[in-house]
Write a protein that holds these residues in place. Structure first.
Motif, PDB file in Angstrom:
ATOM      1  N   HIS A 117      -2.225  16.162  -4.582  1.00 44.74           N
ATOM      2  CA  HIS A 117      -1.018  16.881  -4.153  1.00 44.74           C
ATOM      3  C   HIS A 117      -1.204  17.595  -2.813  1.00 44.74           C
ATOM      4  O   HIS A 117      -0.362  18.380  -2.412  1.00 44.74           O
ATOM      5  CB  HIS A 117      -0.574  17.852  -5.243  1.00 44.74           C
ATOM      6  N   ARG A 118      -2.282  17.295  -2.145  1.00 46.33           N
ATOM      7  CA  ARG A 118      -2.520  17.857  -0.814  1.00 46.33           C
ATOM      8  C   ARG A 118      -1.908  16.933   0.229  1.00 46.33           C
ATOM      9  O   ARG A 118      -1.392  15.871  -0.083  1.00 46.33           O
ATOM     10  CB  ARG A 118      -4.030  17.991  -0.554  1.00 46.33           C
ATOM     11  N   SER A 119      -2.034  17.304   1.478  1.00 41.56           N
ATOM     12  CA  SER A 119      -1.505  16.445   2.541  1.00 41.56           C
ATOM     13  C   SER A 119      -2.269  15.123   2.547  1.00 41.56           C
ATOM     14  O   SER A 119      -3.441  15.079   2.146  1.00 41.56           O
ATOM     15  CB  SER A 119      -1.655  17.130   3.895  1.00 41.56           C
ATOM     16  N   PRO A 120      -1.630  14.046   2.999  1.00 47.32           N
ATOM     17  CA  PRO A 120      -2.321  12.754   3.052  1.00 47.32           C
ATOM     18  C   PRO A 120      -3.626  12.810   3.846  1.00 47.32           C
ATOM     19  O   PRO A 120      -4.622  12.203   3.444  1.00 47.32           O
ATOM     20  CB  PRO A 120      -1.304  11.814   3.703  1.00 47.32           C
ATOM     21  N   ALA A 121      -3.648  13.550   4.955  1.00 44.50           N
ATOM     22  CA  ALA A 121      -4.869  13.633   5.769  1.00 44.50           C
ATOM     23  C   ALA A 121      -5.988  14.309   4.992  1.00 44.50           C
ATOM     24  O   ALA A 121      -7.143  13.839   4.999  1.00 44.50           O
ATOM     25  CB  ALA A 121      -4.595  14.382   7.070  1.00 44.50           C
ATOM     26  N   THR A 122      -5.683  15.403   4.297  1.00 46.81           N
ATOM     27  CA  THR A 122      -6.687  16.103   3.491  1.00 46.81           C
ATOM     28  C   THR A 122      -7.185  15.196   2.374  1.00 46.81           C
ATOM     29  O   THR A 122      -8.389  15.135   2.094  1.00 46.81           O
ATOM     30  CB  THR A 122      -6.092  17.405   2.906  1.00 46.81           C
ATOM     31  N   PHE A 123      -6.253  14.502   1.730  1.00 43.26           N
ATOM     32  CA  PHE A 123      -6.612  13.569   0.662  1.00 43.26           C
ATOM     33  C   PHE A 123      -7.573  12.506   1.187  1.00 43.26           C
ATOM     34  O   PHE A 123      -8.620  12.245   0.589  1.00 43.26           O
ATOM     35  CB  PHE A 123      -5.339  12.914   0.100  1.00 43.26           C
ATOM     36  N   ALA A 181      -3.787   6.894  -0.589  1.00 41.01           N
ATOM     37  CA  ALA A 181      -2.849   7.931  -0.126  1.00 41.01           C
ATOM     38  C   ALA A 181      -1.447   7.357  -0.018  1.00 41.01           C
ATOM     39  O   ALA A 181      -0.467   7.995  -0.427  1.00 41.01           O
ATOM     40  CB  ALA A 181      -3.314   8.502   1.217  1.00 41.01           C
ATOM     41  N   SER A 182      -1.332   6.146   0.490  1.00 43.93           N
ATOM     42  CA  SER A 182      -0.019   5.493   0.597  1.00 43.93           C
ATOM     43  C   SER A 182       0.545   5.157  -0.777  1.00 43.93           C
ATOM     44  O   SER A 182       1.742   5.342  -1.028  1.00 43.93           O
ATOM     45  CB  SER A 182      -0.132   4.223   1.433  1.00 43.93           C
ATOM     46  N   ARG A 185       1.735   8.293  -2.445  1.00 47.39           N
ATOM     47  CA  ARG A 185       2.960   8.777  -1.822  1.00 47.39           C
ATOM     48  C   ARG A 185       4.151   7.956  -2.325  1.00 47.39           C
ATOM     49  O   ARG A 185       5.225   8.496  -2.584  1.00 47.39           O
ATOM     50  CB  ARG A 185       2.852   8.672  -0.295  1.00 47.39           C
TER      51      ARG A 185
END
Length: 193
Positions: A117-123, A181-182, A185
């Motif tokens: 549930h974090r930002s895609p970059a952090t993930f 991540a994609s 999302r």
């Protein structure tokens, strides 16, 4: 039948379908044409499939997907690298790697679940780091032990055989993190593990 029981059964069915699908994906990644590496250990996309299973499905389902893949291959379906199958594969130079795969998926999946549930970059960064740790600490170590046993070589020689794969496997972990991540999302319900 209560709504809770119907939901639980639907969830179990979905989990089973996801586990089977990712086990099949790992098999496809393993049987795509391989490049023969050092000590006759093939270079494949198998680690990508293992990391993707963990990062997209989480620790439990990722672990189970890899275990299902291993069970099917051990039972005789030619889904291991280069179309190999059966229990004899475990005694070969890749046996330690096979043992490490479910653990690597679980480790990456545990981090993925925490970061879903974090930002895609952090993930992507967190899962990539987890994949790098799994590559060296889990897959590298168990792979080395397996080669030591199967090839009757010292730890340093076996570790030397394992290390050429690290950079490529870390890259596969990064790619799996980006894809996961994609996927998460697009299908946020997968993150509800």
């Amino acid at each position: 039948m209560s709504t809770v029981s119907a939901r639980r059964r639907t969830s179990s069915t979905t989990d089973l379908a996801l586990v089977a699908t990712f086990a099949a994906l790992i098999a496809v990644c393993a049987i795509l044409p391989a490049i023969n590496g050092v000590a006759n250990v093939p270079f494949t996309l198998q680690m990508f499939g293992v990391f993707l299973a963990g990062s997209a499905l989480g620790a439990r389902r990722g672990f189970l997907a890899v275990v299902l893949y291993l069970v099917v291959g051990t039972a005789g379906l030619p889904v291991f690298t280069q179309g190999h199958a059966g229990p004899a594969v475990w005694a070969g130079a890749t046996g330690g790697y096979l043992l490490a795969f479910p653990l690597a998926a679980a480790l990456v999946g545990a981090v993925s679940s925490r970061m879903a549930h974090r930002s895609p970059a952090t993930f992507v960064v967190a899962v990539s780091v987890a994949a790098a740790v799994a590559t060296v600490a889990v897959v590298g170590t168990l792979g080395t032990l397996g080669m030591m046993r199967a090839l009757d070589v010292s730890a340093s020689v076996a570790w030397g055989f394992a290390t050429p794969f690290f950079v490529a496997d870390v890259a596969k972990g990064v790619l799996a993190a980006v894809v996961a991540a994609s996927v998460l999302r697009a299908f946020p319900q997968l993150a509800r593990r």
